[in-house]
Scaffold this motif. Structure first.
Motif, PDB file in Angstrom:
ATOM      1  N   GLY A 232       4.548   0.921  -0.392  1.00 47.59           N
ATOM      2  CA  GLY A 232       3.787  -0.257   0.360  1.00 47.59           C
ATOM      3  C   GLY A 232       3.150  -1.065  -0.812  1.00 47.59           C
ATOM      4  N   LEU A 233       2.642  -0.599  -1.909  1.00 50.43           N
ATOM      5  CA  LEU A 233       2.003  -1.255  -2.750  1.00 50.43           C
ATOM      6  C   LEU A 233       3.167  -2.156  -3.602  1.00 50.43           C
ATOM      7  N   GLU A 234       4.123  -1.449  -3.962  1.00 50.25           N
ATOM      8  CA  GLU A 234       5.119  -2.039  -4.619  1.00 50.25           C
ATOM      9  C   GLU A 234       5.740  -3.199  -3.846  1.00 50.25           C
ATOM     10  N   GLN A 235       6.049  -3.051  -2.673  1.00 53.22           N
ATOM     11  CA  GLN A 235       6.527  -3.976  -1.511  1.00 53.22           C
ATOM     12  C   GLN A 235       5.814  -5.079  -1.450  1.00 53.22           C
ATOM     13  N   LEU A 236       4.303  -4.797  -1.392  1.00 52.54           N
ATOM     14  CA  LEU A 236       3.295  -6.174  -1.476  1.00 52.54           C
ATOM     15  C   LEU A 236       3.198  -6.696  -2.607  1.00 52.54           C
TER      16      LEU A 236
END
Length: 182
Positions: A118-122
């Motif tokens: 999720g952090l990578e995508q955001l």
């Protein structure tokens, strides 16, 4: 403390701004004073024509600081949550035809309200949005013009590139790799 927590972008003097020209756009830091405490309130990137670009939020300024390699450890407050990151490394590659750029961020989290994916995508989405907006405004904050001018080896070729126009049309590819707690 603010420079450590939110990252720092190196300050630029007027002489630096004039020397950089169309090879790199500095960011002027915006600070606010609240109850005797100085805090980062964002930044103002300059265009190649030395006009102020759209104001950057503190989080955008921190993200840009990460991409520039000035922030190794910082806390990001994002709309959906927060993350403390460290050991940030960045690779910025201007492709051979100078029409696209690949930005790769690698970092570790020490605390996060996100999953690694999720952090990578955001972060990838936020970075892509920020870089696309800045390039459309003509703000070469990553200094790609310096890389481009070194590739041309000739000032006539450099001027024929129309770097400010080319930079506004730049295609960005951003990838982020997040490793779990250190």
């Amino acid at each position: 403390d603010t420079r450590i927590e939110q990252g720092g972008i190196l300050p630029a003097t007027l002489a630096d701004v004039r020397r950089m020209g169309e090879r790199q756009s500095p960011v002027l830091i915006a600070m606010t004073m609240e109850e005797k405490e100085l805090s980062l309130s964002g930044g103002y990137p300059l265009t190649s024509s030395l006009r102020l670009g759209t104001k950057l939020s503190p989080d955008e300024t921190a993200l840009l600081s990460m991409m520039l390699g000035h922030a190794q450890n910082l806390r990001l407050s994002l709309p959906e949550g927060s993350a403390a990151v460290r050991d940030v490394s960045t690779k910025i590659r201007l492709e051979e035809r100078m029409q696209s750029v690949v930005v790769t961020l690698q970092l570790r989290t020490t605390a996060s309200s996100f999953t690694a994916e999720g952090l990578e995508q955001l972060l990838a989405e936020e970075s892509l949005s920020l870089l696309t907006r800045l390039s459309a405004e003509g703000c070469d904050v990553l200094g790609l013009g310096r890389k481009a001018i070194l590739r041309t080896h000739d000032m006539a070729v450099w001027h024929s590139l129309d770097w400010p126009g080319r930079y506004r049309q730049m295609v960005w590819v951003v990838s982020v790799q997040v490793n779990g707690p250190a």
